[in-house]
Design an enzyme around this catalytic site. Structure first.
Site, PDB file in Angstrom:
ATOM      1  N   ASN A 233     -19.570  10.339  16.264  1.00  0.00           N
ATOM      2  CA  ASN A 233     -19.655   8.976  15.729  1.00  0.00           C
ATOM      3  C   ASN A 233     -19.455   9.063  14.217  1.00  0.00           C
ATOM      4  O   ASN A 233     -20.355   9.475  13.493  1.00  0.00           O
ATOM      5  CB  ASN A 233     -21.038   8.397  16.079  1.00  0.00           C
ATOM      6  CG  ASN A 233     -21.268   7.041  15.448  1.00  0.00           C
ATOM      7  OD1 ASN A 233     -20.358   6.420  14.899  1.00  0.00           O
ATOM      8  ND2 ASN A 233     -22.510   6.564  15.525  1.00  0.00           N
ATOM      9  N   TRP A 234     -18.278   8.700  13.768  1.00  0.00           N
ATOM     10  CA  TRP A 234     -17.959   8.861  12.332  1.00  0.00           C
ATOM     11  C   TRP A 234     -18.558   7.753  11.479  1.00  0.00           C
ATOM     12  O   TRP A 234     -18.501   7.828  10.250  1.00  0.00           O
ATOM     13  CB  TRP A 234     -16.433   8.896  12.139  1.00  0.00           C
ATOM     14  CG  TRP A 234     -15.760  10.069  12.767  1.00  0.00           C
ATOM     15  CD1 TRP A 234     -16.335  11.042  13.550  1.00  0.00           C
ATOM     16  CD2 TRP A 234     -14.365  10.409  12.668  1.00  0.00           C
ATOM     17  NE1 TRP A 234     -15.386  11.955  13.943  1.00  0.00           N
ATOM     18  CE2 TRP A 234     -14.163  11.591  13.417  1.00  0.00           C
ATOM     19  CE3 TRP A 234     -13.275   9.819  12.029  1.00  0.00           C
ATOM     20  CZ2 TRP A 234     -12.910  12.197  13.528  1.00  0.00           C
ATOM     21  CZ3 TRP A 234     -12.033  10.427  12.148  1.00  0.00           C
ATOM     22  CH2 TRP A 234     -11.855  11.601  12.879  1.00  0.00           C
ATOM     23  N   LYS A 235     -19.060   6.711  12.114  1.00  0.00           N
ATOM     24  CA  LYS A 235     -19.663   5.575  11.387  1.00  0.00           C
ATOM     25  C   LYS A 235     -18.665   5.021  10.365  1.00  0.00           C
ATOM     26  O   LYS A 235     -17.467   5.043  10.605  1.00  0.00           O
ATOM     27  CB  LYS A 235     -21.000   5.986  10.766  1.00  0.00           C
ATOM     28  CG  LYS A 235     -21.923   6.651  11.805  1.00  0.00           C
ATOM     29  CD  LYS A 235     -23.348   6.781  11.370  1.00  0.00           C
ATOM     30  CE  LYS A 235     -24.153   7.444  12.478  1.00  0.00           C
ATOM     31  NZ  LYS A 235     -25.569   7.516  12.211  1.00  0.00           N
TER      32      LYS A 235
ATOM     33  N   HIS B  94     -25.663   0.729  19.208  1.00  0.00           N
ATOM     34  CA  HIS B  94     -26.204   1.750  18.296  1.00  0.00           C
ATOM     35  C   HIS B  94     -27.367   1.134  17.513  1.00  0.00           C
ATOM     36  O   HIS B  94     -27.337  -0.039  17.172  1.00  0.00           O
ATOM     37  CB  HIS B  94     -25.098   2.233  17.344  1.00  0.00           C
ATOM     38  CG  HIS B  94     -25.520   3.444  16.586  1.00  0.00           C
ATOM     39  ND1 HIS B  94     -26.335   3.365  15.480  1.00  0.00           N
ATOM     40  CD2 HIS B  94     -25.270   4.760  16.772  1.00  0.00           C
ATOM     41  CE1 HIS B  94     -26.567   4.594  15.025  1.00  0.00           C
ATOM     42  NE2 HIS B  94     -25.928   5.455  15.803  1.00  0.00           N
TER      43      HIS B  94
ATOM     44  N   GLU C  15     -28.151   1.257  14.538  1.00  0.00           N
ATOM     45  CA  GLU C  15     -27.758   0.657  13.255  1.00  0.00           C
ATOM     46  C   GLU C  15     -27.237  -0.762  13.465  1.00  0.00           C
ATOM     47  O   GLU C  15     -27.412  -1.627  12.609  1.00  0.00           O
ATOM     48  CB  GLU C  15     -26.724   1.564  12.557  1.00  0.00           C
ATOM     49  CG  GLU C  15     -27.403   2.817  12.012  1.00  0.00           C
ATOM     50  CD  GLU C  15     -26.501   4.035  11.900  1.00  0.00           C
ATOM     51  OE1 GLU C  15     -25.274   3.903  12.024  1.00  0.00           O
ATOM     52  OE2 GLU C  15     -27.052   5.140  11.704  1.00  0.00           O
TER      53      GLU C  15
ATOM     54  N   GLU D  22     -31.009   7.990  21.721  1.00  0.00           N
ATOM     55  CA  GLU D  22     -31.036   8.318  20.293  1.00  0.00           C
ATOM     56  C   GLU D  22     -32.341   7.816  19.679  1.00  0.00           C
ATOM     57  O   GLU D  22     -32.456   6.630  19.331  1.00  0.00           O
ATOM     58  CB  GLU D  22     -29.861   7.643  19.566  1.00  0.00           C
ATOM     59  CG  GLU D  22     -28.500   8.109  20.026  1.00  0.00           C
ATOM     60  CD  GLU D  22     -27.472   7.975  18.913  1.00  0.00           C
ATOM     61  OE1 GLU D  22     -26.845   8.985  18.569  1.00  0.00           O
ATOM     62  OE2 GLU D  22     -27.299   6.863  18.378  1.00  0.00           O
TER      63      GLU D  22
ATOM     64  N   GLY E  43     -29.816  10.658  11.461  1.00  0.00           N
ATOM     65  CA  GLY E  43     -29.483  10.853  10.045  1.00  0.00           C
ATOM     66  C   GLY E  43     -30.627  11.401   9.218  1.00  0.00           C
ATOM     67  O   GLY E  43     -30.565  11.394   7.990  1.00  0.00           O
TER      68      GLY E  43
ATOM     69  N   SER F 146     -29.489  13.798  14.752  1.00  0.00           N
ATOM     70  CA  SER F 146     -29.535  15.077  14.033  1.00  0.00           C
ATOM     71  C   SER F 146     -29.141  16.275  14.903  1.00  0.00           C
ATOM     72  O   SER F 146     -29.711  17.365  14.774  1.00  0.00           O
ATOM     73  CB  SER F 146     -30.903  15.292  13.386  1.00  0.00           C
ATOM     74  OG  SER F 146     -31.130  14.292  12.404  1.00  0.00           O
TER      75      SER F 146
ATOM     76  N   GLY G 248     -23.554  12.361  14.816  1.00  0.00           N
ATOM     77  CA  GLY G 248     -23.167  11.584  13.640  1.00  0.00           C
ATOM     78  C   GLY G 248     -22.698  12.502  12.526  1.00  0.00           C
ATOM     79  O   GLY G 248     -21.555  12.978  12.512  1.00  0.00           O
ATOM     80  N   GLY G 249     -23.588  12.779  11.583  1.00  0.00           N
ATOM     81  CA  GLY G 249     -23.255  13.548  10.380  1.00  0.00           C
ATOM     82  C   GLY G 249     -22.453  14.820  10.649  1.00  0.00           C
ATOM     83  O   GLY G 249     -21.452  15.087   9.975  1.00  0.00           O
TER      84      GLY G 249
HETATM   85  P1  PGA Z   1     -26.802  11.829  13.244  1.00  0.00           P
HETATM   86  O1  PGA Z   1     -26.328  10.422  13.864  1.00  0.00           O
HETATM   87  O2  PGA Z   1     -26.220  12.909  14.127  1.00  0.00           O
HETATM   88  O3  PGA Z   1     -26.228  11.831  11.856  1.00  0.00           O
HETATM   89  O4  PGA Z   1     -28.283  11.845  13.267  1.00  0.00           O
HETATM   90  C1  PGA Z   1     -26.274  10.218  15.257  1.00  0.00           C
HETATM   91  C2  PGA Z   1     -25.845   8.819  15.550  1.00  0.00           C
HETATM   92  O5  PGA Z   1     -26.179   7.907  14.791  1.00  0.00           O
HETATM   93  O6  PGA Z   1     -25.159   8.570  16.565  1.00  0.00           O
END
Ligand code: PGA
Length: 257
Positions: A9-11, A102, A104, A174, A180, A216, A237-238
């Protein structure tokens, strides 16, 4: 043998050129030692760039088994929805997945379980597999409410769209406190929660879902997460923004299946 899914997930990151460079590095890294012939993987790999980079990323990945997803879609197919992107548009681009719900977006766009369910219906009708995100906040975990919170997210989704819609989704567990933050759930915590979520779906809806863990995930914990019996992969994500770490996670999946 389980079919592990590793989704990135590149956001809201990468310009078009950065996105192309990132997928080129990923391909190069996965091809290490095998320069001829098609790229073969033992797991399913998906990258979810921002909308603006999807077209070029799909072009780069044409000759590879890596699938492309979006990070959201609208619940309607077309119409007066300024600034929105629909599921048919994503299908037209060549996407095969879409991340929905998600945390967010639940936080920033106030997305409810019933809205997310409508988006999932639109996605499925347009040949996209939804990656449906669920997860609890820290205060809910601390009060021992995790399993109840997840069950109610799933139940509200099913009330709005029915069991077949849920059955067509890949679920991503999640925990909001792990996203994050660098503080991933331990493999044991994640396994326990995945098991409970799976039992809930089995008991109430009669099927066993594919459940990814997200929050994470890194090259350091991927192997231990993937070897848990109820964890079917990861939403990353990251660590998906660096080819080296994303490929280490893919290799961890490849080594298990
Ligand atoms: P993260 O993000 O791996 O940076 O914790 C995961 C996500 O939001 O899907």
């Amino acid at each position: 043998m389980k079919d592990i899914i590793v989704a990135g997930n590149w956001k809201m990151n990468t310009s078009q050129d950065e996105a192309v460079m990132l997928v080129r590095e990923i391909i190069q890294n996965l091809r290490k030692g095998v320069n001829q012939g098609p790229l073969l993987l033992n797991c399913t790999v998906v990258v979810c760039p921002p909308f603006t980079a999807i077209h070029r990323v799909i072009h780069e990945l044409q000759e590879t088994p890596i699938a492309v997803g979006a990070q959201n879609c609208h619940h309607d197919n077309h119409g007066a929805f300024t600034g929105e992107v629909s599921a048919p548009m994503l299908q037209d681009l060549g996407c095969s997945y879409v991340i929905l719900g998600h945390s967010e977006r639940r936080r920033d766009a106030q997305e409810s379980n019933s809205l997310i369910a409508k988006k999932a219906e639109a996605a499925i009708a347009n040949a996209l597999t939804p990656i449906l995100c669920v997860g609890e906040h820290l205060h809910q975990r601390e009060k021992g409410e995790t399993n109840v919170v997840l069950a109610s997210q799933i139940d509200e989704f099913v009330s709005a769209s029915g069991k077949p819609t849920l059955a067509a989704c890949v679920i991503a567990y999640e925990p909001v406190w792990a996203i994050g933050t660098g503080k991933a759930a331990t493999p044991e915590q994640a396994q326990e929660t995945h098991h409970s979520l799976r039992q809930h779906c089995l008991a109430k809806y009669g099927f066993s879902p594919v459940i990814l863990y997200g929050g994470s995930v890194s090259e350091n914990n991927a192997h231990d997460l993937f070897t848990q019996p109820d964890i079917c992969g990861a939403l990353v994500g990251g660590a998906s923004l660096q080819a080296a770490s994303f490929c280490s996670i893919i290799n961890a999946a490849n080594s298990i299946v």
